[in-house]
Design an enzyme around this catalytic site. Structure first.
Site, PDB file in Angstrom:
ATOM      1  N   GLY A 111      19.076 -54.454  10.391  1.00 31.91           N
ATOM      2  CA  GLY A 111      19.401 -55.478  11.376  1.00 31.91           C
ATOM      3  C   GLY A 111      18.313 -56.528  11.479  1.00 31.91           C
ATOM      4  N   ALA A 123      13.242 -47.231   0.629  1.00 34.46           N
ATOM      5  CA  ALA A 123      12.633 -46.105  -0.074  1.00 34.46           C
ATOM      6  C   ALA A 123      13.610 -44.938  -0.041  1.00 34.46           C
ATOM      7  CB  ALA A 123      11.317 -45.717   0.583  1.00 34.46           C
ATOM      8  N   TYR A 154      17.437 -34.078   4.888  1.00 27.37           N
ATOM      9  CA  TYR A 154      16.701 -35.124   4.172  1.00 27.37           C
ATOM     10  C   TYR A 154      17.573 -35.770   3.096  1.00 27.37           C
ATOM     11  CZ  TYR A 154      12.905 -37.386   1.544  1.00 27.37           C
ATOM     12  OH  TYR A 154      12.091 -38.304   0.907  1.00 27.37           O
ATOM     13  N   TYR A 168      25.302 -53.325   4.110  1.00 23.84           N
ATOM     14  CA  TYR A 168      24.725 -54.562   4.632  1.00 23.84           C
ATOM     15  C   TYR A 168      24.643 -55.633   3.550  1.00 23.84           C
ATOM     16  CZ  TYR A 168      23.427 -53.753   9.490  1.00 23.84           C
ATOM     17  OH  TYR A 168      23.469 -53.572  10.854  1.00 23.84           O
ATOM     18  N   ARG A 195       4.008 -30.022  -0.023  1.00 26.22           N
ATOM     19  CA  ARG A 195       4.282 -30.390  -1.407  1.00 26.22           C
ATOM     20  C   ARG A 195       3.452 -29.525  -2.351  1.00 26.22           C
ATOM     21  NH1 ARG A 195       4.145 -35.731   1.112  1.00 26.22           N
ATOM     22  NH2 ARG A 195       6.086 -36.871   0.764  1.00 26.22           N
TER      23      ARG A 195
END
Length: 327
Positions: A111, A123, A154, A168, A195
């Protein structure tokens, strides 16, 4: 005078800018002559990652949760939307926040891009491919994701974010880009973010056993952060709309990777095996043909070079934290 000077510079907003990747992007765009606005709620990011930038007249920090309305005064030329928990520990501990930032956060950031006429770069992640049935993974592969599994919060947040970004672009004409990021490592990673690399480094440097899940035959492809930053820089200045993989196709099994870390750190640590988490991808390797063709980009730092570069950072990090019982 200062205000007039700043108006001549391109202006960028980086959401999640105090995170591991976001802070490196702040560095790069400042070096390239941008005025950088870093926005982060510091839920997984850290003020330490951007402390060296405080006092730079072209850098500003806004503490804000992007799932709420985003206000930035003045012109904005480019938005890099990197706000999101991104490590297994983070998104498993914050499942609702992860879903919200992928949906509401992306909506608010898009927006703002629409209102400002700014280019928008999302990303995204290799996790949109799930536990892939195609190897290596190219951008035209739709993925194999369990939407109701633990990792789905996720995976699906990023898949939704991609869909909203393209929505968009098609409906509102927003100038959008999508980067699918594969495993990346470098300075400013947290020791306990879950990780593989920081976990193995922490365990090896503390002389603890390295934890390998399953039999360690699952593969990953690790990319040094400087290569990622270069790829994002190239994509943000390209005219390409479809998603692009940015990753290092140099594939390694997790067991081999654990052995490399033991050798690198000259540790006496052993390797222990634990049960493989549900829906853990068995393979992960990017097909970067599109990035090579469209961006003239490919990674230049191989894993051996990158690990050597990062060793000093982890040595200092472990020394500062001290021996830890975090697992």
């Amino acid at each position: 005078m200062n205000k007039a000077r700043k108006q001549t510079k391109p202006r960028i907003l980086i959401t999640g800018g105090a995170g591991f990747l976001g802070s490196h992007l702040c560095d790069r765009y400042l070096q390239e002559g941008y005025e950088v606005i870093c926005m982060d709620n510091l839920s997984t990011g850290s003020a330490d990652n951007i402390a060296h930038l405080i006092g730079n007249e072209d850098f500003s920090f806004i503490k804000h949760d992007v799932t709420n309305y985003i206000h930035v005064g003045g012109e904005v030329d480019l938005i890099l939307h990197f706000a999101s928990p991104a490590s297994p520990i983070d998104y498993l501990e914050m499942p609702i926040q992860t879903l919200k930032v992928g949906s509401l956060g992306t909506h608010k950031a898009l927006g703002l891009a629409k209102a400002k006429g700014a280019r928008f770069l999302l990303a995204s992640t290799s996790e949109v491919y799930g536990d892939p049935l195609v190897h290596p993974q190219a951008e035209d592969y739709w993925g194999n994701v369990n939407p109701i599994g633990d990792r789905g919060v996720y995976d699906e947040a990023k898949r939704f974010a991609e869909a909203m970004t393209m929505g968009y672009h098609r409906y509102h004409g927003v100038d959008t880009r999508i980067v699918r990021i594969f495993n990346t490592y470098g300075s400013r990673m947290r020791l306990n973010d879950g990780r593989a690399l920081p976990t193995f480094m922490r365990q090896a440097l503390n002389g603890n056993p390295l934890t390998v899940y399953g039999d360690g035959s699952q593969t990953r492809s690790f990319m040094y952060v400087d290569d990622l930053v270069e790829g994002i820089w190239c994509l943000s200045h390209s005219d390409y709309i479809e998603p692009i993989n940015i990753g290092n196709p140099e594939e390694v099994t997790i067991l081999e990777f654990a052995k490399e870390i033991i050798e690198l750190t000259e540790s006496d640590s052993e390797i222990v095996f634990e049960e493989l988490p549900k829906d853990d991808p068995q393979v992960r390797q990017p097909d970067i043909s599109r990035a090579k063709k469209v961006l003239d980009w490919e990674p230049i730092i191989d894993r051996k070079q990158g690990l050597q570069k990062i060793l000093e950072y982890f040595l200092e990090k472990v020394k500062r934290v001290g021996h830890t019982n975090i697992s």
